[in-house]
Design an enzyme around this catalytic site. Structure first.
Site, mmCIF file in Angstrom:
data_model
loop_
_atom_site.group_PDB
_atom_site.id
_atom_site.type_symbol
_atom_site.label_atom_id
_atom_site.label_comp_id
_atom_site.label_asym_id
_atom_site.label_seq_id
_atom_site.Cartn_x
_atom_site.Cartn_y
_atom_site.Cartn_z
ATOM 1 N N HIS A 282 35.542 26.491 -65.490
ATOM 2 C CA HIS A 282 34.187 26.983 -65.202
ATOM 3 C C HIS A 282 33.754 26.576 -63.792
ATOM 4 O O HIS A 282 33.111 27.360 -63.083
ATOM 5 C CB HIS A 282 33.183 26.395 -66.197
ATOM 6 C CG HIS A 282 33.363 26.870 -67.603
ATOM 7 N ND1 HIS A 282 33.810 26.048 -68.610
ATOM 8 C CD2 HIS A 282 33.163 28.080 -68.188
ATOM 9 C CE1 HIS A 282 33.868 26.714 -69.745
ATOM 10 N NE2 HIS A 282 33.481 27.957 -69.518
ATOM 11 N N VAL B 169 42.700 28.685 -64.387
ATOM 12 C CA VAL B 169 42.863 27.320 -63.874
ATOM 13 C C VAL B 169 43.666 26.542 -64.912
ATOM 14 O O VAL B 169 43.323 26.525 -66.096
ATOM 15 C CB VAL B 169 41.507 26.651 -63.617
ATOM 16 C CG1 VAL B 169 41.697 25.213 -63.123
ATOM 17 C CG2 VAL B 169 40.706 27.458 -62.599
#
Length: 253
Positions: free
Chosen positions: A35, A174
Site C-alpha cells: 500500500h 511489491v
C-alpha cells in the site's frame, strides 16, 4: 492529514480544489509496504493525495474472513501520514450504504471466473463499493496494485463501461525478498506458514505445466484453489493454514 468521515464533509473540502489533480487509493486497512508504494506514487503524481480506509463487508462471502481481517486503524493513519497523504476518507457502513446494499454494480462474465468462481458476490461488492468511492471522491487518478490483477481488470472494465472520467493506474506487485507478494493476509500466517508461503510464487514462475504446478503446491502444503492461464497471465490462488493467498505473473516470463 485530515480525516473525513462523511460525504458532506468531503464535498465541502473538494470545493476548494476543483481544478487540482486528485489522486486516490482505496483500501480496506491493514496497510503494508505494498500500500505504501501506491501512496507514494499517489503523492508524487497529484496535487491532492487522498486515501480511503473502509473494511467493506459486501465483498466477503465468508463472514469469518471479515471478522478476522487484520486491520489496525491507528497504524494505518501513521503509515498514511508518513506517505504525505492529504486526506483520509474513513466512512461507516451507514455512510457507504444508505440503501443497505439494495443497489449494486455487477459484471456477468470475467467476475465469475478465477477468484469469483468460488466467492459468490465478491466482485459485486468490490465493484459497488469502488463505484461509490469514485463518485464520492471524484479522483483524476486512481491507483491499484497488480496483486489483485483480476480486480484491476474488472475495475478498468467498469470505468470504460460507465464512461467514468478517471485514469486507473496499475502498480507492480511489491514482494518480500523471498518473492512472497506482500498482503495484509500474510499477518494471519504462523512463523512456519510464512516460511512456506513464498513457495506459491516460486512454483508459479517455474517452467512446467499447470498440472505440475498444482502437484508441487499440494506437496508443499497448500490447498490449491486454482492455477490458470488466461489472456497471457498465469493466476493462482491457494490456501495455507486456512489463509487464502493469491498471486499472478506474466505467462511469457
Amino acid at each position: 492529514m485530515k480525516i473525513i468521515r462523511t460525504v458532506e464533509e468531503w464535498k465541502n473540502e473538494r470545493k476548494n480544489f476543483a481544478d487540482k489533480r486528485i489522486g486516490f487509493v482505496p483500501t480496506m486497512g491493514g496497510l503494508h509496504n505494498g500500500h505504501l508504494s501506491l501512496m507514494k506514487r499517489n503523492r508524487a503524481e497529484n496535487d491532492i493525495a487522498v486515501a480511503s480506509v473502509y473494511l467493506n463487508p459486501t465483498q466477503f462471502n465468508d463472514k469469518n474472513d471479515l471478522a478476522t481481517y487484520p486491520a489496525n486503524f491507528d497504524d494505518d493513519v501513521k503509515l498514511l501520514e508518513s506517505a504525505g497523504i492529504d486526506y483520509l476518507f474513513a466512512p461507516t457502513y451507514q455512510v457507504m450504504y444508505p440503501d443497505d446494499y439494495k443497489y449494486k454494480v455487477i459484471e456477468t462474465d470475467f467476475s465469475k471466473t478465477l477468484c469469483g468462481a468460488k466467492r459468490p458476490g465478491h466482485f459485486d461488492g468490490v465493484l459497488t463499493v469502488v463505484m461509490k468511492l469514485f463518485n464520492i471522491i471524484r479522483p483524476t487518478n486512481a491507483y491499484f496494485g497488480e496483486k489483485d490483477f483480476q480486480q484491476f481488470k474488472l475495475l478498468k472494465g467498469m470505468i470504460d463501461a460507465f464512461f467514468l472520467d478517471i485514469n486507473i493506474i496499475p502498480c507492480p506487485i511489491v514482494r518480500e525478498e523471498n518473492g512472497l507478494a506482500i498482503s495484509s493476509r500474510n499477518r494471519k500466517l504462523s512463523k512456519e506458514g510464512l516460511e512456506k508461503a513464498p513457495k506459491l510464487h516460486e512454483i508459479l514462475v517455474m517452467k512446467n505445466s499447470i498440472e505440475e504446478k498444482e502437484k508441487l503446491l499440494s506437496e508443499a502444503g497448500f490447498t490449491v484453489d486454482y492455477v490458470t492461464e488466461m489472456d497471457g497471465r498465469l493466476y493462482a490462488a491457494a490456501f495455507l493454514e486456512g489463509v487464502r493467498l493469491i498471486d499472478n505473473v506474466d505467462a511469457e516470463r
